[in-house]
Motif scaffolding. Sequence first.
Motif, PDB file in Angstrom:
ATOM      1  N   ALA A 199       0.097   9.178  -5.657  1.00 45.86           N
ATOM      2  CA  ALA A 199       0.478  10.481  -5.634  1.00 45.86           C
ATOM      3  C   ALA A 199       1.410  11.209  -6.620  1.00 45.86           C
ATOM      4  CB  ALA A 199       1.457  10.629  -4.096  1.00 45.86           C
TER       5      ALA A 199
ATOM      6  N   SER B 243       0.785  -1.123   0.110  1.00 41.66           N
ATOM      7  CA  SER B 243      -0.001  -0.001   0.158  1.00 41.66           C
ATOM      8  C   SER B 243       0.847   1.082  -0.105  1.00 41.66           C
ATOM      9  CB  SER B 243      -0.929   0.021   1.009  1.00 41.66           C
ATOM     10  OG  SER B 243      -1.543  -1.283   1.127  1.00 41.66           O
TER      11      SER B 243
ATOM     12  N   VAL C 163       0.595   4.111  -2.727  1.00 42.17           N
ATOM     13  CA  VAL C 163       0.472   5.668  -2.363  1.00 42.17           C
ATOM     14  C   VAL C 163       1.495   6.395  -2.803  1.00 42.17           C
ATOM     15  CG1 VAL C 163       0.530   7.036  -0.579  1.00 42.17           C
ATOM     16  CG2 VAL C 163      -0.717   5.274  -0.058  1.00 42.17           C
TER      17      VAL C 163
END
Length: 351
Positions: A342, A334, A338
Amino acid sequence: MVVRNMEPSMTTHNPAAAFFASPAARGIAAVLRGLHRVSPALGTRLAMGLFFTPVPTKWLARSRAVPRPWVERQLPFEGGHVSVWQRGDIEPGRPKVLLTHGWAGDAQQMRALADTLAADGFEPVLLDLPAHGRSSGWRSNLLQWVRAMFAVTARFGPWDGVVAHSLGAMALMFVCIFVVADVPMGWIEQGAAWLSEQITNRMAESNFRSLITDGVIAGVSGVVIFLPQILILYLFLGFLEDSGYMARAAFIMDRLMSRVGLHGKSFIPLLSSFACAIPGIMATRTVENRKDRLVTILVAPLMSCSARIPVYTIMIAVLLPTASLLQKAGIMLSMYMVGIVAAFGMAWLFK
């Protein structure tokens, strides 16, 4: 070293090339295009699933017997195994050469060349990469290939030479950024330590000495130490550009990258940033458009480089000590996701 020209009869047929030119492949492409018009999300999910699945399937490679004098050895890897082929009639001490295939290929494709190398005094080692040939798994990706090459090198290396084809060559590029560059990086680190020691022994303790040893030498060596990785990356990028591989990768990824405002050529720099953001930023020189190049530079540090893995590991162990192994692995994944989300989100915002 003796170089021999291989006769056409010595080359092994690649079933993947035949499949991609077949009516079946064109039919699958037509179905995916039609499904994408009806349900873009479903069409994209199925297309990505096929993208990471080697076609044709591995049944043909698994059905072939391992020809003598070749011997298959299974190396445990990520819950499965990778198959490594060695000749049983070669005495130890010969120069070792690793041969790797490309996407949707298998070790049998490289066997004719490996036999030629064996006749010329080398010890060839063939590798079935994850989800290919006789190795376990049905889906794979470039990062898993890189990890597999690290595992095989640690067990059967070091290598005196490597022969790589297609995606196997790209995986080799990232392995070289770490393995080959590690030697000159060690020289730089040792040289900086030696220079600091000499100055410390010859100068009285003072703020000026601290400025030189802890400021100038440590600061400059902390940047210069990445130079070997950058030079190796530039060398491989030159090969990819001259061979036309970079243009093909950019064409394939352009449609996906354009959804977030990036050029297809931004794919390689962003992928390189998973190893280290500095070589990834340097690799943006291949992006011609100044605005696309600047956006790629700005979002490259958001990718989770290898230096962050210990930090992620410590954070997970401290903050979630009771989590199971599967949960910790999911959290680690995860964190990587991310970073990717992003980077894509900021790229869309910057554009």
